[in-house]
Design an enzyme around this catalytic site. Structure first.
Site, PDB file in Angstrom:
ATOM      1  N   CYS A   2      30.247  52.019  34.899  1.00 13.20           N
ATOM      2  CA  CYS A   2      29.917  52.471  36.651  1.00 13.20           C
ATOM      3  C   CYS A   2      30.884  51.471  37.111  1.00 13.20           C
ATOM      4  CB  CYS A   2      28.614  52.016  36.944  1.00 13.20           C
ATOM      5  SG  CYS A   2      28.026  50.296  36.771  1.00 13.20           S
TER       6      CYS A   2
ATOM      7  N   HIS B  85      39.147  44.685  47.163  1.00 13.92           N
ATOM      8  CA  HIS B  85      38.458  45.322  48.153  1.00 13.92           C
ATOM      9  C   HIS B  85      39.434  46.517  48.590  1.00 13.92           C
ATOM     10  CE1 HIS B  85      36.013  41.713  49.244  1.00 13.92           C
ATOM     11  NE2 HIS B  85      35.495  42.358  48.455  1.00 13.92           N
TER      12      HIS B  85
END
Length: 564
Positions: free
Chosen positions: A496, A199
């Site tokens: 992606c 993250h």
């Protein structure tokens, strides 16, 4: 960049530590570190039996307040930062964690120690499960600290606001801390834990802050020490020569300014067209991405409207959210990913059963097996949004592993007049890409999960960060295989995952035959500008060369030699 010389600058004693590069760029300044966390109690304060109900309520109220604050931050953030903060807000009010704390209070524990007890219980469980669940340990520990601070009337823990441009060093950062960073004051970021798809790394890329993770020896660097981080090489110089550091910062700034002038469209220097797209997850993020030169949206994450809900959002609610993104990119390509929940992103309303290993369990498209209505209603909402905006979005499913899954999904999508595709995140799907392409119109490779599953390595593990590096030759071999399958039937294959945000690696991906690259908005210009400096022949030569290497470092070196 810092101002006047200090005593440290006058007599530099430079040495360096090495980590895994995540976000390119050079940052230089005094080190800052997160403020100390509140002390976690080692023992419980005995609560009288007649006071335990009130103590339980105090615990619930503190957790609810922490969740409320995180949700408020999520509403103000965009992109990955918003998604992560929303997931953490949901974790603060997770029924299992709250229940464990309440149970401890019922046995006589005070609320603060109950928070620690519940957290320890879930940390042990997450560590045993590994994979994506292990990624949530840092998040849960942060929630525990915030609840303890709330119970103790202490300020929220977190990163201090520096008085001058500084470099943030930490063991690891909670998403709430990373998402709130001011990129004008925090000019570099390095952690001793985490991985290239953690993250912290993803949010740092969105913010455009030079970032390095898994840096051995970083914990010994004290706050106030002058440091320089090079997010392209992973090198952190401690007390470098100030003039050399400033020159490096200026050179990096000049390069970034040149990159910022890139206005598209995506193509190599000899005219080979490549779509450069943005990853978004809500209307605000899409509108921000529209201000870049992105050709469209290559990954619209739809989880945000589901994760903080006790009940499934209605078709009309979903359609309204999706229409915001389609409107922002009217007339361009928009690829919508259906709900990628499960594992570290559980749905409160989907009745997930406990799993021994959620990362390898019911997540992504697999949720539809037992809850087909969730998928069908989402597809209905996407179709409604498309009709209301006169758009033609492409729709892809996450975690497809077999051609039969692809066939079933494609039928559902085509039934609604939409264009079907699938994500390649599971090695089995990459290996059988040709058979999957019999049923769908495009592929999109998610390199974050593909690396994790290919290398059998938790992407949050600092010890295994080198294995989850997207430059791993085994991962690139699977990407090349999938791209070749697409080229054979003239169907587009995009990337992606975070690999598409690395300008050098993006060129290699184009050499494999990848037709589109989708990255965080902050990375779009860098990828497009770099691609414009090389020919397709150079990209193909670099692609062939990296497949013969045996390590990420060797692959980077070989590619840099051929691509500059």
């Amino acid at each position: 960049m810092t101002g006047s010389l200090t005593a440290n600058e006058a007599q530099p004693t430079a040495h360096a530590v090495q980590g895994t590069p995540v976000v390119p760029g050079v940052g230089y300044g005094p080190a800052i570190r997160p403020a100390p966390r509140p002390s976690r109690p080692d023992t419980a304060v005995e609560i009288a039996e007649d006071a335990r109900d009130a103590e339980k309520e105090r615990f619930r109220a503190a957790a609810a307040e922490v969740g409320r604050r995180l949700q408020a931050r999520a509403a103000l953030a965009t992109g990955s930062a918003s998604e992560v903060l929303a997931a953490n807000a949901a974790m603060a009010e997770d029924r299992g964690w709250i229940g464990a704390g309440v149970k401890a209070i019922g046995k006589g524990s005070d609320a603060a120690f109950a928070a620690v007890t519940a957290t320890d219980q879930f940390v042990a469980m997450f560590a045993k499960l590994g994979g994506r669940m292990a990624e949530r340990i840092t998040d849960l520990m942060d929630i525990c600290d915030r609840v303890i601070a709330e119970l103790s009337d202490l300020p929220e823990p977190g990163v201090p606001t520096p008085s001058e441009p500084s470099v943030l060093l930490a063991e690891d950062l909670a998403p709430a801390d990373t998402a709130g960073l001011d990129a004008t004051l925090v000019v570099g970021l390095a952690t001793s834990l985490g991985g290239p798809t953690s993250h912290t790394a993803i949010i740092a890329r969105q913010l455009g802050i030079p970032c390095i993770v898994a840096a051995t020896g970083l914990d010994d660097v004290a706050a106030g020490t002058l440091v320089m981080v090079d997010g392209a090489t992973g090198r952190i110089e401690i007390e470098p020569d100030p003039s050399t550091a400033r020159s490096a910062v200026e050179e990096s700034a000049t390069h970034l300014a040149e990159v910022a002038d890139w206005s598209g469209p995506g193509r190599t220097s000899d005219g080979h067209r490549v779509d450069i797209l943005a990853n978004v997850q809500d209307g605000a993020g899409a509108r921000a991405a529209r201000s870049t030169a992105a050709d469209g949206v290559g990954l619209f994450r739809t989880e945000l409207s589901f994760l903080d809900r006790d009940v499934e959002p209605t078709v009309d609610e979903q359609a309204s959210i999706y229409a915001e993104v389609l409107t922002a990119f009217e007339g361009t390509k928009v690829v919508v990913r259906t709900l990628d929940a499960g594992s570290d992103k559980p749905l409160r309303f989907a009745n997930h059963a406990d799993e021994a290993n959620p990362a390898l369990g019911v997540r992504g498209i697999r949720i539809a097996e037992g809850n087909r209505g969730i998928l069908h209603r989402q597809l209905d909402a996407i179709a409604a949004a498309a009709a209301s905006t006169d758009s033609s979005p492409w729709v892809m499913a996450p975690m497809i592993a077999t051609s039969a899954e692809a066939q079933a999904f494609a039928a559902d999508v085509r039934e609604r007049g939409l264009t079907p595709g699938v994500m390649i995140e599971v090695p089995a799907a990459a290996l059988l890409a040709d058979r999957i392409l019999d049923h769908v119109d495009f592929l999109s490779i998610g390199t974050n999960d593909l690396a994790q599953y290919t290398m059998a390595a938790d992407r949050m593990s600092a010890d295994l960060a080198a294995l989850t590096d997207p430059w791993q030759p085994a991962v690139l071999t699977l990407v090349a295989h999938a791209a070749k399958a697409g080229a054979a039937v003239n169907k587009p294959v995009g990337v992606c995952g975070e690999a598409a945000a690395d300008p050098l690696l993006a060129c290699v991906l184009v050499g494999f035959g990848v037709t589109s690259l989708s990255a965080a908005s902050a990375a779009v210009a860098g990828v497009g500008a770099k691609l414009g400096t090389v020919t397709l022949e150079q990209c193909m030569a670099a692609a062939e060369a990296v497949l013969s290497t045996s390590s990420p470092a060797e692959a980077r070196e070989v590619a840099a030699g051929l691509l500059g």
